[in-house]
Write a protein that holds these residues in place. Structure first.
Motif, PDB file in Angstrom:
ATOM      1  N   LEU A 218       0.562  -1.348  -0.103  1.00  0.00           N
ATOM      2  CA  LEU A 218       0.395  -0.041   0.091  1.00  0.00           C
ATOM      3  C   LEU A 218       0.316   1.419  -0.336  1.00  0.00           C
ATOM      4  N   VAL A 219       0.311   1.981  -1.394  1.00  0.00           N
ATOM      5  CA  VAL A 219       1.515   3.827  -0.954  1.00  0.00           C
ATOM      6  C   VAL A 219       0.943   4.297  -0.988  1.00  0.00           C
ATOM      7  N   TYR A 220       0.240   5.023  -0.225  1.00  0.00           N
ATOM      8  CA  TYR A 220      -0.179   6.073   0.041  1.00  0.00           C
ATOM      9  C   TYR A 220       0.067   7.649   0.627  1.00  0.00           C
ATOM     10  N   ARG A 221      -0.479   9.195   0.312  1.00  0.00           N
ATOM     11  CA  ARG A 221       0.387  10.299  -0.141  1.00  0.00           C
ATOM     12  C   ARG A 221      -0.379  10.991   0.998  1.00  0.00           C
ATOM     13  N   PHE A 222       0.173  11.310   1.973  1.00  0.00           N
ATOM     14  CA  PHE A 222      -0.832  12.028   2.966  1.00  0.00           C
ATOM     15  C   PHE A 222      -0.326  13.775   3.290  1.00  0.00           C
TER      16      PHE A 222
ATOM     17  N   THR B 266       8.070   2.258   4.513  1.00  0.00           N
ATOM     18  CA  THR B 266       8.883   3.662   4.185  1.00  0.00           C
ATOM     19  C   THR B 266       8.408   4.730   3.709  1.00  0.00           C
ATOM     20  N   PRO B 267       9.406   5.684   4.380  1.00  0.00           N
ATOM     21  CA  PRO B 267      10.223   5.583   5.495  1.00  0.00           C
ATOM     22  C   PRO B 267       9.558   4.735   6.410  1.00  0.00           C
ATOM     23  N   GLN B 268      10.351   4.695   7.549  1.00  0.00           N
ATOM     24  CA  GLN B 268      10.281   4.240   9.068  1.00  0.00           C
ATOM     25  C   GLN B 268       8.989   4.687   9.495  1.00  0.00           C
ATOM     26  N   VAL B 269       7.692   4.134  10.265  1.00  0.00           N
ATOM     27  CA  VAL B 269       6.639   4.974  11.099  1.00  0.00           C
ATOM     28  C   VAL B 269       6.519   4.141  12.446  1.00  0.00           C
ATOM     29  N   THR B 270       6.524   4.359  13.833  1.00  0.00           N
ATOM     30  CA  THR B 270       6.075   3.867  14.687  1.00  0.00           C
ATOM     31  C   THR B 270       4.470   4.280  14.918  1.00  0.00           C
ATOM     32  N   PHE B 271       4.280   2.774  14.548  1.00  0.00           N
ATOM     33  CA  PHE B 271       2.561   2.399  14.991  1.00  0.00           C
ATOM     34  C   PHE B 271       2.160   2.426  16.145  1.00  0.00           C
ATOM     35  N   THR B 272       1.162   2.199  16.452  1.00  0.00           N
ATOM     36  CA  THR B 272       0.102   2.218  17.600  1.00  0.00           C
ATOM     37  C   THR B 272      -0.582   0.655  17.006  1.00  0.00           C
TER      38      THR B 272
ATOM     39  N   GLU C 267       2.780  11.550   7.554  1.00  0.00           N
ATOM     40  CA  GLU C 267       2.520  13.315   6.385  1.00  0.00           C
ATOM     41  C   GLU C 267       3.376  12.242   4.843  1.00  0.00           C
ATOM     42  N   GLY C 268       2.793  13.381   4.123  1.00  0.00           N
ATOM     43  CA  GLY C 268       3.661  12.160   2.754  1.00  0.00           C
ATOM     44  C   GLY C 268       3.881  11.379   2.112  1.00  0.00           C
ATOM     45  N   GLU C 269       4.589  11.104   1.288  1.00  0.00           N
ATOM     46  CA  GLU C 269       4.144   9.663   1.200  1.00  0.00           C
ATOM     47  C   GLU C 269       4.704   8.344   1.580  1.00  0.00           C
ATOM     48  N   VAL C 270       4.212   7.723   2.647  1.00  0.00           N
ATOM     49  CA  VAL C 270       4.186   6.114   3.329  1.00  0.00           C
ATOM     50  C   VAL C 270       3.510   4.516   2.020  1.00  0.00           C
ATOM     51  N   ALA C 271       4.812   4.235   2.259  1.00  0.00           N
ATOM     52  CA  ALA C 271       4.659   3.264   1.454  1.00  0.00           C
ATOM     53  C   ALA C 271       5.033   1.895   2.400  1.00  0.00           C
TER      54      ALA C 271
END
Length: 258
Positions: free
Chosen positions: A9-13, A41-47, A64-68
């Motif tokens: 999943l590649v989305y832009r926020f 990508t980039p690294q995200v810290t999820f709950t 924010e931005g593009e997240v894959a």
């Protein structure tokens, strides 16, 4: 059946917004996750949250931005069986408390509007026989067609338009089952042999003291389904929900024998 599932999943926020993902394989009895990986990508810290009843898992973050996100898993889903026509329908007094909510209308499934229709159309049947008759009616009367529906389409609209995609078929099936007094709920799944491959919306009914999966589109065999989440309707099982707007850059889903 052992299956390897993969979703990217590649989305832009833009602007940044809160987001909730729900695409990981559920921890569900008879469905064993043998291995899995998640790369962001980039690294995200999820709950990370897990639903205690359904085993569904969610990931939450402010993005924010593009997240894959790329998720892969190898799953043994056991031996799933199709619904038998002899499956018994229960009186409401005999239902487990946790099943009662799935008798009722919900946002996309206005079952209270279909009581007269189901009695006229399916009045001679009950239980598994009625569910199978509902599936046959949907097959004969609803066209699988992209672009007819959107995120606001209810089962009542699909009943009028006589066309939609898997979530519309599922909402209509749930609606007709609930109108028949049969508890029904939506399920999101990975589906082997689904063409084109994508996240798949199906539903399940409570008969003979258990939940039975059915696919109202007939596009994927029951034995090749891998559960992700379940709930009252599509509002509870969406693979991505956001507080604000987002833009899809690309998305792919694959399911193959492992």
């Amino acid at each position: 059946m052992k299956l390897r599932v993969r979703s990217e999943l590649v989305y832009r926020f833009d602007p940044p917004t809160d987001a909730i993902y729900q695409f990981q394989v559920a921890h569900w009895p008879g469905q064993d996750i043998l291995e899995e990986t998640l790369i962001t990508t980039p690294q995200v810290t999820f709950t990370e949250d897990k639903d205690a009843e359904f085993g569904a898992r969610t990931l939450r973050a402010h993005l924010e931005g593009e997240v894959a996100l790329t998720y892969t898993a190898v799953v043994e889903n056991g031996v799933l069986q199709g619904l038998p026509p002899v499956a018994l329908q229960h009186d409401w007094n005999d239902l487990p408390a946790e099943v009662l909510a799935y008798r009722l209308p919900s946002r996309y499934c206005p079952s209270d509007q279909f009581g007269r229709f189901v009695e006229r159309q399916f009045g001679d049947s009950t239980g598994g026989e009625r569910v199978l008759a509902i599936l046959e009616w949907i097959k004969d009367n609803i066209d699988y067609e992209f672009g007819v529906s959107d995120s606001e389409t209810t089962a009542a609209r699909t009943f009028i338009d006589r066309a939609g995609v898997c979530r519309d078929f599922t909402h209509l099936g749930i609606t007709l089952c609930r109108a028949s007094g049969i508890p029904a709920r939506a399920v999101s799944a990975y589906a082997h042999l689904l063409d084109p491959p994508d996240f798949h919306a199906i539903f399940e009914v409570w008969l003979s003291n258990g939940w039975w999966l059915v696919d109202p589109t007939g596009l994927a065999p029951i034995e090749g389904l891998v559960r992700i989440a379940c709930g009252r309707d599509a509002a509870d099982i969406a693979f991505l929900s956001t507080q604000g707007v987002c833009e899809m850059v690309s998305q792919s889903v694959t399911v193959e024998p492992a």
